[in-house]
Enzyme design. Structure first.
Site, short mmCIF file in Angstrom:
data_model
loop_
_atom_site.label_atom_id
_atom_site.label_comp_id
_atom_site.label_asym_id
_atom_site.label_seq_id
_atom_site.Cartn_x
_atom_site.Cartn_y
_atom_site.Cartn_z
N ILE A 48 0.94 -1.32 0.15
CA ILE A 48 0.08 -0.04 0.12
C ILE A 48 0.85 1.16 0.11
CG2 ILE A 48 -2.08 0.98 1.12
CD1 ILE A 48 -2.61 -1.31 2.61
N PRO A 49 1.55 1.49 -1.05
CA PRO A 49 2.38 2.63 -1.36
C PRO A 49 1.32 3.88 -1.15
CG PRO A 49 2.14 1.66 -3.41
CD PRO A 49 1.46 0.58 -2.42
N HIS A 50 1.82 5.02 -0.19
CA HIS A 50 1.11 6.21 -0.19
C HIS A 50 1.91 7.23 0.37
CE1 HIS A 50 1.96 3.87 4.03
NE2 HIS A 50 1.75 5.16 4.36
N GLY A 51 1.38 8.54 0.35
CA GLY A 51 2.05 9.61 0.49
C GLY A 51 1.05 10.79 0.50
N LEU B 131 -2.29 5.30 -2.66
CA LEU B 131 -3.11 6.28 -1.89
C LEU B 131 -2.20 7.29 -1.89
CD1 LEU B 131 -4.56 4.01 1.04
CD2 LEU B 131 -5.59 4.72 -1.31
#
Length: 153
Positions: free
Chosen positions: A65-68, A103
């Site tokens: 779930i890569p996110h930033g 996300l």
């Protein structure tokens, strides 16, 4: 928050071609930026890589779930990608990662960001749901699979 509130069908990639973490992040960021002109693909990749330096967003069982966060977004945005062969994403369990939920949230929206992360995490805990995502035929069927699961909660 429903996943489909932030994930349009056009942001579902059923066949990621990337072979490395950077390739996959670039591919997902490109798809999201192509549909959201306020998002710079290059800046998004930078933000995602900065987050990865803190620890891999690959949580195991084939999931990442890569996110930033980025400034000037109107709300949380998402993209989904599937890699049939899997990618070494430095997963906590050492396995290859096949399912990716990207996300990105506005800088000032910590609550929405956390709600989106929690929602995606909750859905992906279900082994049968993950199996359906992996065996779905193309992006439309993946989207419908996410929709069916999303509607349960």
């Amino acid at each position: 928050m429903k996943i489909l509130d932030i994930l349009p069908p056009e942001n579902v990639l059923s066949d990621l071609h990337g072979k490395t973490k950077l390739d996959v992040l670039d591919e997902l960021a490109s798809a999201l930026a192509a549909r959201h002109p306020q998002v710079s693909k290059d800046r998004l990749v930078e933000v995602l890589l900065e987050r990865e330096k803190l620890g891999s967003t690959a949580i195991g069982e084939g999931i990442a779930i890569p996110h930033g966060k980025l400034p000037k977004l109107g709300g949380v945005l998402a993209a989904f990608g599937r890699s049939q062969g899997g990618v070494d994403f430095q997963s906590l369990d050492g396995g290859k990662t096949q399912l990716f939920f990207l996300l990105i949230a506005p800088e000032d929206a910590s609550g929405a960001h956390l709600k989106a992360l929690a929602r995606v995490s909750r859905l992906l805990r279900d082994k049968e749901f993950r199996r359906r995502l992996l065996t779905a035929e193309g992006p439309q069927q993946i989207y419908e699979t996410i929709q069916a699961e999303d509607d349960k909660y």
